[in-house]
Scaffold this motif. Structure first.
Motif, PDB file in Angstrom:
ATOM      1  N   LYS A 159      -1.622  -4.126 -10.657  1.00  0.00           N
ATOM      2  CA  LYS A 159      -2.969  -3.606 -10.449  1.00  0.00           C
ATOM      3  C   LYS A 159      -3.519  -4.152  -9.137  1.00  0.00           C
ATOM      4  N   VAL A 160      -4.158  -3.275  -8.335  1.00  0.00           N
ATOM      5  CA  VAL A 160      -4.707  -3.700  -7.048  1.00  0.00           C
ATOM      6  C   VAL A 160      -6.173  -3.295  -6.943  1.00  0.00           C
ATOM      7  N   ASP A 161      -6.846  -3.871  -5.954  1.00  0.00           N
ATOM      8  CA  ASP A 161      -8.264  -3.603  -5.731  1.00  0.00           C
ATOM      9  C   ASP A 161      -8.481  -2.122  -5.435  1.00  0.00           C
ATOM     10  N   PRO A 162      -9.486  -1.499  -6.052  1.00  0.00           N
ATOM     11  CA  PRO A 162      -9.707  -0.052  -5.862  1.00  0.00           C
ATOM     12  C   PRO A 162     -10.105   0.332  -4.443  1.00  0.00           C
ATOM     13  N   THR A 163     -10.492  -0.646  -3.621  1.00  0.00           N
ATOM     14  CA  THR A 163     -10.872  -0.329  -2.235  1.00  0.00           C
ATOM     15  C   THR A 163      -9.696  -0.395  -1.268  1.00  0.00           C
ATOM     16  N   THR A 164      -8.509  -0.686  -1.770  1.00  0.00           N
ATOM     17  CA  THR A 164      -7.323  -0.819  -0.922  1.00  0.00           C
ATOM     18  C   THR A 164      -6.964   0.507  -0.262  1.00  0.00           C
ATOM     19  N   ASN A 165      -6.629   0.459   1.017  1.00  0.00           N
ATOM     20  CA  ASN A 165      -6.169   1.645   1.730  1.00  0.00           C
ATOM     21  C   ASN A 165      -4.877   2.152   1.083  1.00  0.00           C
ATOM     22  N   LEU A 166      -4.853   3.428   0.708  1.00  0.00           N
ATOM     23  CA  LEU A 166      -3.732   3.956  -0.066  1.00  0.00           C
ATOM     24  C   LEU A 166      -2.418   3.922   0.711  1.00  0.00           C
ATOM     25  N   ALA A 167      -2.425   4.376   1.948  1.00  0.00           N
ATOM     26  CA  ALA A 167      -1.197   4.386   2.738  1.00  0.00           C
ATOM     27  C   ALA A 167      -0.680   2.969   2.951  1.00  0.00           C
ATOM     28  N   HIS A 168      -1.574   2.042   3.251  1.00  0.00           N
ATOM     29  CA  HIS A 168      -1.168   0.661   3.488  1.00  0.00           C
ATOM     30  C   HIS A 168      -0.587   0.028   2.226  1.00  0.00           C
ATOM     31  N   SER A 328       0.861  -9.925  -5.433  1.00  0.00           N
ATOM     32  CA  SER A 328      -0.600  -9.887  -5.545  1.00  0.00           C
ATOM     33  C   SER A 328      -1.262 -10.552  -4.341  1.00  0.00           C
ATOM     34  N   ILE A 329      -0.624 -11.574  -3.791  1.00  0.00           N
ATOM     35  CA  ILE A 329      -1.156 -12.246  -2.601  1.00  0.00           C
ATOM     36  C   ILE A 329      -1.083 -11.317  -1.395  1.00  0.00           C
ATOM     37  N   ILE A 330       0.053 -10.634  -1.241  1.00  0.00           N
ATOM     38  CA  ILE A 330       0.204  -9.685  -0.140  1.00  0.00           C
ATOM     39  C   ILE A 330      -0.775  -8.535  -0.300  1.00  0.00           C
ATOM     40  N   ALA A 331      -0.953  -8.063  -1.540  1.00  0.00           N
ATOM     41  CA  ALA A 331      -1.893  -6.969  -1.793  1.00  0.00           C
ATOM     42  C   ALA A 331      -3.320  -7.371  -1.430  1.00  0.00           C
ATOM     43  N   HIS A 332      -3.670  -8.624  -1.702  1.00  0.00           N
ATOM     44  CA  HIS A 332      -5.009  -9.107  -1.350  1.00  0.00           C
ATOM     45  C   HIS A 332      -5.184  -9.141   0.166  1.00  0.00           C
ATOM     46  N   LYS A 333      -4.159  -9.598   0.872  1.00  0.00           N
ATOM     47  CA  LYS A 333      -4.208  -9.621   2.336  1.00  0.00           C
ATOM     48  C   LYS A 333      -4.304  -8.201   2.893  1.00  0.00           C
ATOM     49  N   CYS A 334      -3.597  -7.278   2.233  1.00  0.00           N
ATOM     50  CA  CYS A 334      -3.654  -5.870   2.636  1.00  0.00           C
ATOM     51  C   CYS A 334      -5.064  -5.329   2.458  1.00  0.00           C
TER      52      CYS A 334
END
Length: 373
Positions: A159-168, A328-334
């Motif tokens: 699960k990732v943050d809903p504001t995450t850029n989709l392509a990234h 999850s750490i990489i996803a947060h940085k993304c």
């Protein structure tokens, strides 16, 4: 009205046999079982492994539902799912992490024994939720991201943050994170050390990004495409070697810049001849090479003397990244835009034009192709 118990008909890119072109066809996607999630894919991307899958790697099961990079939203969940709900934004992963098995608790590897890499194109119960024309559809690894809907076992989802850029987010689902992890988790690059990265696609650029984050003093990118120099510099590369403009070997060119070779080398090309070169580019006695590129030939020639003189060659899956605790750490940085991932996004195609993606990958300026679902 919820369709959680219904079969969904949707479009997907599939392949009917080794070497055959992909086709976009209507497939059927069954409801999720107890520990599964049905996902509506929002964005997908293309990785070199997707090309290999058309040639029968990592398995030779067809018809094959293609794709393994992507991000989607939860459409419905199985009866035993408590940690995800409809509408959650998720990244499918091809490795799991139980946090309890011998491998997970060892701290030595990211390869979970409870939720291993799926290499037979089926769900953990050895069946499929996908079918086409009445036939079972296999997927490349844990899922098929070039499909409008897909079912994934919950242990292969993040699960990732809903504001995450989709392509990234799609880029970090495999390629970029594989290279990033190779430096971060596998090589464990130290501050002030030197790093060479062979191959500056998304994987190699991820490795460069991690080398910069870890404080490497010299980060050398090695590629035969001059256009990759600008991309490498955007991620933190300090020196660039174009192997096409010299008769010398890649390892000799690295040594010209460093004297004795680098401390660490990340091999991302998968080119057979580069395995020996990547090891010889490191320092005698202490050099370490992490191999993340998949060769076209799974059995490759190797110069034994490169290893005999005290160097180390280590294979790696997903760059040593653990599916929950590390990704999850990489996803947060993304999500915080700590990586210049927009540099990877060079082309976009709709799902119906999937074969155009393979043609785009041959262009010199292509890094990542995004598939618009």
């Amino acid at each position: 009205m919820s369709r959680s118990k219904e079969v969904i008909t949707c479009k997907a890119a599939i392949c009917w046999g080794v070497g055959k072109a992909a086709t976009v066809e209507e497939i059927q996607v069954e409801p999720p079982k107890a520990t599964e999630v049905r996902v509506k894919m929002l964005c997908s991307s293309v990785c070199h492994t997707d090309i290999s899958s058309l040639q029968g790697f990592p398995h030779n099961q067809f018809p094959l539902a293609l794709g393994h990079e992507g991000i989607g939203v939860v459409e419905s969940v199985g009866d035993e799912i408590t940690n995800l709900k409809e509408g959650d934004l998720i990244i499918p992963t091809y490795i799991g992490e139980c946090e309890e098995c011998e491998n997970c608790v060892s701290g030595k590897t990211n390869l979970c024994l409870t939720h291993p890499v799926r290499l037979n194109g089926l769900m953990p119960d050895n069946t499929s939720r996908l079918s086409v024309r009445g036939q079972t559809l296999y997927h490349v690894l844990s899922c098929a991201t070039w499909s409008e809907y897909v079912v994934v076992d919950v242990n292969y989802l993040l699960k990732v943050d809903p504001t995450t850029n989709l392509a990234h987010a799609s880029f970090i689902s495999c390629g970029f994170s594989t290279g990033y992890g190779a430096c971060w988790k596998e090589a464990a690059v130290e501050t002030g050390s030197t790093v060479a990265v062979f191959g500056l696609g998304a994987v190699g650029l991820g490795a460069i990004s991690a080398a910069k984050m870890m404080g490497a003093s010299k980060i050398i990118g090695v590629d035969r495409n001059e256009m990759k120099k600008e991309k490498g510099e955007a991620f933190g590369m300090t020196h660039f070697i174009n192997t096409n403009v010299s008769d010398k070997s890649a390892s000799d060119l690295v040594k010209e810049l460093t004297g004795m070779g680098v401390d660490y080398c990340i091999e991302c090309t998968g080119v057979a001849s580069m395995f020996t070169e990547s090891v010889e580019a490191t320092k005698m006695g202490t050099g370490k090479t992490i191999a993340v590129g998949i060769a076209a030939e799974l059995v490759v020639p190797f110069g034994l003397l490169a290893i005999v003189f005290g160097r180390t060659l280590k294979g790696s899956v997903f760059g040593g990244i653990k599916a929950k605790s590390d990704l999850s750490i990489i996803a947060h940085k993304c999500q915080k835009q700590e990586f210049p991932l927009e540099e990877l996004f060079t082309h976009e195609v709709p799902l119906v034009d999937i074969n155009k993606a393979f043609e785009l990958l041959k262009q010199l300026d292509c890094v990542k192709v995004v598939i618009k679902m």
